[in-house]
Write an enzyme that holds these catalytic residues in place. Structure first.
Site, mmCIF file in Angstrom:
data_model
loop_
_atom_site.group_PDB
_atom_site.id
_atom_site.type_symbol
_atom_site.label_atom_id
_atom_site.label_comp_id
_atom_site.label_asym_id
_atom_site.label_seq_id
_atom_site.Cartn_x
_atom_site.Cartn_y
_atom_site.Cartn_z
ATOM 1 N N GLU A 1 2.051 3.608 2.654
ATOM 2 C CA GLU A 1 1.772 2.248 3.122
ATOM 3 C C GLU A 1 2.900 1.708 3.998
ATOM 4 O O GLU A 1 3.587 0.736 3.622
ATOM 5 C CB GLU A 1 1.482 1.306 1.947
ATOM 6 C CG GLU A 1 0.212 1.700 1.209
ATOM 7 C CD GLU A 1 -0.328 0.637 0.259
ATOM 8 O OE1 GLU A 1 0.320 -0.411 0.091
ATOM 9 O OE2 GLU A 1 -1.420 0.851 -0.309
ATOM 10 N N GLU B 1 -4.775 6.825 -2.752
ATOM 11 C CA GLU B 1 -4.731 5.844 -3.845
ATOM 12 C C GLU B 1 -6.045 5.083 -3.882
ATOM 13 O O GLU B 1 -6.617 4.776 -2.828
ATOM 14 C CB GLU B 1 -3.630 4.782 -3.658
ATOM 15 C CG GLU B 1 -2.250 5.229 -3.948
ATOM 16 C CD GLU B 1 -1.230 4.097 -3.825
ATOM 17 O OE1 GLU B 1 -1.592 2.912 -4.030
ATOM 18 O OE2 GLU B 1 -0.073 4.401 -3.513
HETATM 19 C C1 NOJ Z 1 -0.089 0.325 -3.229
HETATM 20 C C2 NOJ Z 1 1.186 1.065 -3.488
HETATM 21 O O1 NOJ Z 1 1.298 2.257 -2.792
HETATM 22 C C3 NOJ Z 1 1.503 1.244 -4.956
HETATM 23 O O2 NOJ Z 1 2.863 1.435 -5.082
HETATM 24 C C4 NOJ Z 1 1.006 0.034 -5.713
HETATM 25 O O3 NOJ Z 1 1.421 0.027 -7.035
HETATM 26 C C5 NOJ Z 1 -0.503 0.035 -5.647
HETATM 27 N N1 NOJ Z 1 -0.965 0.104 -4.286
HETATM 28 C C6 NOJ Z 1 -1.134 -1.178 -6.321
HETATM 29 O O4 NOJ Z 1 -0.672 -2.323 -5.722
#
Ligand code: NOJ
Length: 447
Positions: free
Chosen positions: A162, A353
């Protein structure tokens, strides 16, 4: 059913969110270690202990095996392997990741490595961080240590997790470490140094990995949803998904993906900001946009507007379903995102994710009955299956394998398939973990 036999069913986590052991065995501090100490985080909670994965790694891998994971995506803590960010290597830190990889392989779990998931070494932050034009060389130095140690066993690599949050949340809105608010010229320069870091890491991996490797970035998706499935509505949603304008450009998909996957900045961004965006030489562009193997993407909910007649399926309306962290539940993004991303960038897609946070607790029978997480995941996976009928989709990593530290939210938000009692570090597989096991065993057929 759409999922191929070698589909990678997995789950993900990230170093700072799970490891703890913040100063154990020679690890150096990172920007979260420092920021969390100084009141930036809900309830002043830090990742100092987190879920103590550093000291419980083998038991945790056993739990991953118990829920049948075929893959596990994790990140490396840069300051654990290079305490000052460059220079001295901390062998104990390298050994931890090497042992983790061995343990995963021993248990039949494919390791997927993310090089950078937000925990920047504090020593390098003090030298200017991404604003320093040496920063891509620092990243390369770090990459070399990791690749030399792990690439004999690790095939799948992601450079940045991200990147929109690194720049947007960390340096534009100042809501994540290092909690700064920067101007567009600074953001563009940091972004350029991140692109060069990515490019140098990819080049090093291609030339030095000890086996054929598969490389990607892992941005998040903010895909616009057509209000209906007419061609006009879908085309418009596609066009608008990849727009890159305005002061919040760092949050767009195109800002990070067009340079890396297409070899140029988004045209609308260039039209707006012109010479404020640092120039790359032809050689640098070749580095930044060297071919990748897949498009890794984190998918939670779709981009969209309030229900204002703007021509999109809205992601927010009065009383709409949303998770504990406040994110709308919008399964169709799991169909349109892979389809749009494949259309624009032409690479197989991996969901790096997807998941949801909820107020999980241990019931009187000692179990965690998270029926909503099962329903959420089933809805999203059905949409993914629809996408996989049309475009290549190679894997799905649920976020997260275990409850963990949710950045500025501290321990308030639980995303895991496995529940963690943060006081005792006891782990309990949630109902969703048991259900996910059956999904994996059936290769998605029970969806
Ligand atoms: C995005 C991130 O990559 C991760 O670190 C985070 O915990 C999750 N999504 C949920 O917000």
């Amino acid at each position: 059913m759409a999922f191929k036999d070698d589909f990678l069913w997995g789950a993900a986590a990230a170093s700072y969110q799970i490891e703890g052991a913040w100063n154990q065995d020679g690890k150096g501090p990172n920007i979260w270690d420092i920021a969390a100490k100084y009141n930036h985080i809900k309830h002043n909670e830090t990742g100092e202990e987190a879920i103590d994965h550093y000291n419980r790694m083998k038991d945790d891998v056993a739990l991953m095996k118990a829920i049948g994971l075929k893959a596990y995506r994790f990140s490396i803590s840069w300051a654990r392997v290079l305490p000052e960010g460059t220079g001295r290597v901390n062998e104990a830190g390298v050994r931890f990741y090497s042992d983790l990889v061995d343990e995963l392989i021993k248990n039949g779990i494919e390791p997927l490595v993310t090089l950078y998931h937000w925990d920047y070494p504090y020593a390098l932050h003090c030298r200017g961080g991404w604003l320093n034009d040496e920063s891509s060389e620092w990243f390369l130095e770090y990459t070399k240590v990791v690749v030399d140690a792990l690439s004999d066993r690790v095939k799948y690599w992601m450079t940045f997790n991200e990147p929109q949050c690194v720049l947007g949340v960390g340096y534009l809105d100042g809501a994540f470490a290092p909690f700064q608010k920067c101007s567009p010229p600074e953001l563009f320069r940091m972004g350029a140094n991140m692109f060069l870091s990515h490019g140098k890491a990819v080049k090093y991996l291609r030339e030095n990995a000890r086996q054929r490797v598969y490389i990607s970035m892992a941005p998040y998706a903010s895909t616009m949803m057509p209000a209906n499935d007419s061609k006009e509505a879908v085309d418009k949603a596609y066009e608008d998904t990849f727009k890159c304008t305005g002061p919040r450009f760092a949050y767009t998909m195109a800002y990070f993906s067009d340079p890396v996957y297409l070899g140029h900045y988004p045209e609308d961004l260039v039209a707006e900001y012109g010479s404020m965006i640092p120039e790359f030489s032809a050689e640098q562009w070749a580095l930044v946009s060297a071919p990748l193997d897949f498009y890794g993407v984190n998918i939670y909910y779709h981009g969209g507007y309030p229900d204002d007649g703007s021509g999109y399926e809205s992601n927010w309306y009065k009383g709409c379903p949303h998770t504990d962290i406040g994110w709308p539940i919008t399964p169709s993004t799991m169909y349109y995102s892979p389809v749009f991303l494949y259309k624009r960038y032409g690479l197989p897609v991996m969901i790096t994710e997807n998941g949801m946070s909820e107020h999980d607790w241990v019931f009187l029978d000692g179990k965690v009955h998270d029926v909503y997480r099962i329903d959420f995941t089933q809805r999203y996976l059905r949409e993914l299956s629809r996408a996989a009928d049309e475009v290549p989709v190679i894997g799905y990593m649920h976020w997260s394998v275990m409850d963990n530290y949710e950045w500025a939210e501290g321990y308030d938000k639980r995303f895991g398939l496995i529940y963690v009692d943060y006081r005792t570090q006891e782990r309990i597989i949630k109902d969703s973990g048991e259900w996910y096991k059956r999904v994996i065993e059936s290769n998605g057929k029970i969806l």
